[in-house]
Design a protein around this motif. Structure first.
Motif, PDB file in Angstrom:
ATOM      1  N   ARG A 161       0.828  -1.216   0.000  1.00  0.00           N
ATOM      2  CA  ARG A 161       0.000   0.000   0.000  1.00  0.00           C
ATOM      3  C   ARG A 161       0.853   1.253   0.000  1.00  0.00           C
ATOM      4  NH1 ARG A 161      -1.113   2.729   4.261  1.00  0.00           N
ATOM      5  NH2 ARG A 161      -0.632   0.962   5.638  1.00  0.00           N
ATOM      6  N   GLN A 162       1.934   1.246   0.780  1.00  0.00           N
ATOM      7  CA  GLN A 162       2.799   2.416   0.840  1.00  0.00           C
ATOM      8  C   GLN A 162       3.460   2.691  -0.502  1.00  0.00           C
ATOM      9  OE1 GLN A 162       5.933   2.079   3.703  1.00  0.00           O
ATOM     10  NE2 GLN A 162       6.574   4.196   3.506  1.00  0.00           N
ATOM     11  N   VAL A 163       3.887   1.643  -1.191  1.00  0.00           N
ATOM     12  CA  VAL A 163       4.536   1.828  -2.489  1.00  0.00           C
ATOM     13  C   VAL A 163       3.508   2.245  -3.543  1.00  0.00           C
ATOM     14  CG1 VAL A 163       5.862   0.671  -4.292  1.00  0.00           C
ATOM     15  CG2 VAL A 163       6.372   0.230  -1.895  1.00  0.00           C
ATOM     16  N   PHE A 164       2.319   1.665  -3.517  1.00  0.00           N
ATOM     17  CA  PHE A 164       1.283   2.052  -4.471  1.00  0.00           C
ATOM     18  C   PHE A 164       0.924   3.535  -4.347  1.00  0.00           C
ATOM     19  CE2 PHE A 164      -0.511  -2.536  -4.497  1.00  0.00           C
ATOM     20  CZ  PHE A 164       0.509  -2.922  -5.358  1.00  0.00           C
ATOM     21  N   SER A 165       0.890   4.031  -3.121  1.00  0.00           N
ATOM     22  CA  SER A 165       0.522   5.438  -2.909  1.00  0.00           C
ATOM     23  C   SER A 165       1.565   6.408  -3.442  1.00  0.00           C
ATOM     24  CB  SER A 165       0.310   5.693  -1.413  1.00  0.00           C
ATOM     25  OG  SER A 165       1.519   5.515  -0.689  1.00  0.00           O
ATOM     26  N   GLN A 166       2.782   5.930  -3.738  1.00  0.00           N
ATOM     27  CA  GLN A 166       3.842   6.787  -4.246  1.00  0.00           C
ATOM     28  C   GLN A 166       3.919   6.796  -5.768  1.00  0.00           C
ATOM     29  OE1 GLN A 166       7.358   5.318  -2.336  1.00  0.00           O
ATOM     30  NE2 GLN A 166       6.768   6.036  -0.303  1.00  0.00           N
ATOM     31  N   ALA A 167       2.978   6.130  -6.435  1.00  0.00           N
ATOM     32  CA  ALA A 167       2.968   6.144  -7.894  1.00  0.00           C
ATOM     33  C   ALA A 167       2.804   7.577  -8.384  1.00  0.00           C
ATOM     34  CB  ALA A 167       1.841   5.267  -8.424  1.00  0.00           C
ATOM     35  N   PRO A 168       3.560   8.006  -9.393  1.00  0.00           N
ATOM     36  CA  PRO A 168       3.550   9.420  -9.823  1.00  0.00           C
ATOM     37  C   PRO A 168       2.167   9.881 -10.261  1.00  0.00           C
ATOM     38  CG  PRO A 168       5.391   8.228 -10.804  1.00  0.00           C
ATOM     39  CD  PRO A 168       4.522   7.199 -10.149  1.00  0.00           C
ATOM     40  N   LEU A 169       1.763  11.039  -9.751  1.00  0.00           N
ATOM     41  CA  LEU A 169       0.451  11.583 -10.090  1.00  0.00           C
ATOM     42  C   LEU A 169       0.381  11.967 -11.562  1.00  0.00           C
ATOM     43  CD1 LEU A 169      -2.336  12.515  -9.120  1.00  0.00           C
ATOM     44  CD2 LEU A 169      -1.305  14.719  -8.523  1.00  0.00           C
ATOM     45  N   GLY A 170       1.489  12.469 -12.104  1.00  0.00           N
ATOM     46  CA  GLY A 170       1.487  12.856 -13.517  1.00  0.00           C
ATOM     47  C   GLY A 170       1.221  11.689 -14.439  1.00  0.00           C
ATOM     48  N   GLU A 171       1.811  10.544 -14.135  1.00  0.00           N
ATOM     49  CA  GLU A 171       1.589   9.367 -14.970  1.00  0.00           C
ATOM     50  C   GLU A 171       0.166   8.833 -14.797  1.00  0.00           C
ATOM     51  OE1 GLU A 171       4.588   6.421 -14.637  1.00  0.00           O
ATOM     52  OE2 GLU A 171       6.245   7.859 -14.722  1.00  0.00           O
ATOM     53  N   ARG A 172      -0.378   8.947 -13.603  1.00  0.00           N
ATOM     54  CA  ARG A 172      -1.778   8.552 -13.407  1.00  0.00           C
ATOM     55  C   ARG A 172      -2.692   9.391 -14.293  1.00  0.00           C
ATOM     56  NH1 ARG A 172      -3.187   6.171  -8.197  1.00  0.00           N
ATOM     57  NH2 ARG A 172      -1.328   5.688  -6.961  1.00  0.00           N
ATOM     58  N   GLU A 173      -2.507  10.722 -14.233  1.00  0.00           N
ATOM     59  CA  GLU A 173      -3.356  11.621 -15.025  1.00  0.00           C
ATOM     60  C   GLU A 173      -3.125  11.432 -16.516  1.00  0.00           C
ATOM     61  OE1 GLU A 173      -2.393  15.446 -13.528  1.00  0.00           O
ATOM     62  OE2 GLU A 173      -3.632  15.233 -11.715  1.00  0.00           O
ATOM     63  N   TYR A 183      -5.212   8.485 -17.608  1.00  0.00           N
ATOM     64  CA  TYR A 183      -6.618   8.868 -17.738  1.00  0.00           C
ATOM     65  C   TYR A 183      -6.843   9.721 -18.978  1.00  0.00           C
ATOM     66  CZ  TYR A 183      -7.760   7.123 -13.057  1.00  0.00           C
ATOM     67  OH  TYR A 183      -7.984   6.331 -11.966  1.00  0.00           O
ATOM     68  N   ALA A 184      -5.897  10.615 -19.281  1.00  0.00           N
ATOM     69  CA  ALA A 184      -6.039  11.493 -20.444  1.00  0.00           C
ATOM     70  C   ALA A 184      -6.030  10.706 -21.748  1.00  0.00           C
ATOM     71  CB  ALA A 184      -4.914  12.526 -20.455  1.00  0.00           C
ATOM     72  N   LEU A 185      -5.360   9.566 -21.752  1.00  0.00           N
ATOM     73  CA  LEU A 185      -5.319   8.720 -22.939  1.00  0.00           C
ATOM     74  C   LEU A 185      -6.511   7.785 -23.034  1.00  0.00           C
ATOM     75  CD1 LEU A 185      -1.511   7.832 -23.009  1.00  0.00           C
ATOM     76  CD2 LEU A 185      -2.753   9.391 -24.530  1.00  0.00           C
ATOM     77  N   GLY A 186      -7.447   7.906 -22.084  1.00  0.00           N
ATOM     78  CA  GLY A 186      -8.675   7.122 -22.140  1.00  0.00           C
ATOM     79  C   GLY A 186      -8.667   5.854 -21.326  1.00  0.00           C
ATOM     80  N   ALA A 187      -7.693   5.686 -20.452  1.00  0.00           N
ATOM     81  CA  ALA A 187      -7.632   4.466 -19.653  1.00  0.00           C
ATOM     82  C   ALA A 187      -8.707   4.467 -18.574  1.00  0.00           C
ATOM     83  CB  ALA A 187      -6.245   4.324 -19.013  1.00  0.00           C
ATOM     84  N   THR A 188      -9.226   3.297 -18.281  1.00  0.00           N
ATOM     85  CA  THR A 188     -10.112   3.144 -17.134  1.00  0.00           C
ATOM     86  C   THR A 188      -9.286   3.124 -15.855  1.00  0.00           C
ATOM     87  OG1 THR A 188     -10.009   0.742 -17.279  1.00  0.00           O
ATOM     88  CG2 THR A 188     -11.748   1.849 -18.536  1.00  0.00           C
ATOM     89  N   ARG A 189      -9.973   3.049 -14.722  1.00  0.00           N
ATOM     90  CA  ARG A 189      -9.231   2.999 -13.458  1.00  0.00           C
ATOM     91  C   ARG A 189      -8.369   1.741 -13.394  1.00  0.00           C
ATOM     92  NH1 ARG A 189     -12.099   3.977  -7.707  1.00  0.00           N
ATOM     93  NH2 ARG A 189     -12.409   5.986  -8.743  1.00  0.00           N
ATOM     94  N   TRP A 190      -8.927   0.610 -13.771  1.00  0.00           N
ATOM     95  CA  TRP A 190      -8.133  -0.619 -13.760  1.00  0.00           C
ATOM     96  C   TRP A 190      -7.009  -0.551 -14.800  1.00  0.00           C
ATOM     97  CZ3 TRP A 190      -6.056  -4.282 -11.379  1.00  0.00           C
ATOM     98  CH2 TRP A 190      -5.553  -5.399 -12.041  1.00  0.00           C
ATOM     99  N   GLY A 191      -7.278   0.071 -15.947  1.00  0.00           N
ATOM    100  CA  GLY A 191      -6.220   0.239 -16.933  1.00  0.00           C
ATOM    101  C   GLY A 191      -5.085   1.103 -16.406  1.00  0.00           C
ATOM    102  N   MET A 192      -5.428   2.169 -15.663  1.00  0.00           N
ATOM    103  CA  MET A 192      -4.398   2.994 -15.051  1.00  0.00           C
ATOM    104  C   MET A 192      -3.609   2.208 -14.016  1.00  0.00           C
ATOM    105  SD  MET A 192      -3.605   4.800 -12.073  1.00  0.00           S
ATOM    106  CE  MET A 192      -5.186   4.917 -11.239  1.00  0.00           C
ATOM    107  N   ILE A 193      -4.289   1.407 -13.206  1.00  0.00           N
ATOM    108  CA  ILE A 193      -3.603   0.600 -12.193  1.00  0.00           C
ATOM    109  C   ILE A 193      -2.669  -0.402 -12.862  1.00  0.00           C
ATOM    110  CG2 ILE A 193      -3.965  -1.157 -10.411  1.00  0.00           C
ATOM    111  CD1 ILE A 193      -6.559   0.310  -9.689  1.00  0.00           C
ATOM    112  N   ARG A 194      -3.137  -1.018 -13.923  1.00  0.00           N
ATOM    113  CA  ARG A 194      -2.342  -2.039 -14.591  1.00  0.00           C
ATOM    114  C   ARG A 194      -1.134  -1.450 -15.315  1.00  0.00           C
ATOM    115  NH1 ARG A 194      -5.780  -5.166 -18.778  1.00  0.00           N
ATOM    116  NH2 ARG A 194      -5.561  -3.141 -19.784  1.00  0.00           N
ATOM    117  N   SER A 195      -1.269  -0.239 -15.851  1.00  0.00           N
ATOM    118  CA  SER A 195      -0.186   0.346 -16.638  1.00  0.00           C
ATOM    119  C   SER A 195       0.722   1.264 -15.847  1.00  0.00           C
ATOM    120  CB  SER A 195      -0.766   1.123 -17.830  1.00  0.00           C
ATOM    121  OG  SER A 195      -1.623   2.165 -17.379  1.00  0.00           O
TER     122      SER A 195
END
Length: 337
Positions: A208-220, A223-235
């Motif tokens: 959980r601690q490592v997951f929370s440090q995933a870069p916010l820019g890459e998350r956004e 999403y901007a490329l059309g990924a779903t939430r699970w797609g964002m988690i997987r990629s």
């Protein structure tokens, strides 16, 4: 009223570099010294324990040699002592615990960090952390009185339908009388289930601690490329946290290898080299030490300390490798590939 005008600096005056004071402030210096002293103390204590066990292991290893690691029987009166069977039992219990704990810890960590509402996140984190604070003996009593009757039925079902696999084989007829069904109790499988409950909070906390440090820019960006939430988690999240997943799992493995009281309460001690985790009878290094320490004579006590030294080295190597992987994951190395 007097007006003070700023001093005008002549353009002909030479530029003088400003002096920057280095070092730490008083409070920071005290904190750094205190943390350094604490870390040094922990290393000294750990090194002292390892040195003591190593010195105690020398006479045993000199007397029994390599047979101490291959012999399956533990009969000090007959001068036959070895940890071959208990090493296999130790890894069998740990393997069952990891197989059960890994998917649960990963799913829990992902839910808390990515799916849980903000108002519930703190409560869920506290509940998972509370699992780690429960004493081992409570898990052992829970496994013996509550879990074992249901887990033995699961073991019987696995033997009936998957008994062709070597580790699901039990030397009993699954359709036999009730008394023969006791072959499915007090096994490495049931002990591993109880240990899994103790491994889950440790592995989940690291993931959980490592997951929370995933870069916010890459998350956004995902999403901007059309990924779903699970797609964002997987990629994004899972590749970034790959080191944390491996490190948390290995930390859980270190905990599972050294668990004592819960295993001792559940298993039926047996010195037998077997891969059948569903069948009654197994033993681990920590349970062997706890069960034989009170009645051990001089030679047997040194043999038990030698077994403890072997377990100490194994867990030290595993925990060190896990710490290295977790520290690497924090730098974002897991986002490659």
């Amino acid at each position: 009223m007097t007006t003070v005008l700023p001093t005008r600096v002549s353009s002909d005056a030479p530029d003088v570099p400003r002096t920057i004071r280095g070092g730490q402030a008083g409070a920071d210096r005290v904190f750094a010294v205190a943390m350094r002293a604490t870390g040094t103390t922990v290393l000294l204590i750990t090194g002292g324990i390892g040195l003591f066990l190593a010195l105690q292991a020398v006479p045993t290893l000199r007397h029994y040699g390599a047979s101490f690691f291959t012999e399956t029987q533990w009969e000090p009166d007959a001068d036959v002592v070895g940890i071959g069977a208990v090493l296999v039992g130790t890894f069998s219990v740990a393997a069952v615990a990891l197989v059960v704990a890994f998917p649960l810890a990963l799913a829990t960590a992902l839910y808390i960090s990515e799916y849980a509402p903000a108002r519930l996140r703190g409560l869920l984190v506290s509940m998972v952390d509370l699992m780690a604070a429960v004493p081992s003996i409570i898990y052992g009593l829970w496994g013996f009185f509550l879990l074992q009757p249901h887990a033995s039925a699961v073991a019987r079902w696995l033997h009936e339908y998957l008994g062709f696999l070597p580790f699901f084989e039990v030397q009993a007829d699954p359709q036999a009388a009730i008394w023969e069904q006791s072959r499915y109790t007090a096994s490495a499988f049931i002990a591993g289930l109880a240990v899994a409950m103790m491994v889950i909070p440790m592995a989940c906390a690291v993931m959980r601690q490592v997951f929370s440090q995933a870069p916010l820019g890459e998350r956004e960006a995902a999403y901007a490329l059309g990924a779903t939430r699970w797609g964002m988690i997987r990629s994004v999240v899972l590749p970034f946290g790959r080191g944390g997943i491996i490190g948390g799992t290995m930390l859980g493995l270190g905990r599972a290898l050294g668990e004592t009281i819960a295993v001792l309460l559940i298993i039926s001690p047996a010195f037998e080299l077997k891969p059948r985790v569903l069948e009654i009878g197994t033993n681990t290094v920590s349970a062997l030490i706890a069960g034989r320490f009170g009645e051990a004579s001089g030679g047997q006590l040194q043999a038990l300390l030698t077994a403890g030294f072997v377990l100490f080295v194994i867990t030290l190597v595993i925990n060190t490798a896990a710490a290295v992987l977790v520290s690497r994951s924090r730098s974002g190395a897991g986002t490659e590939a």
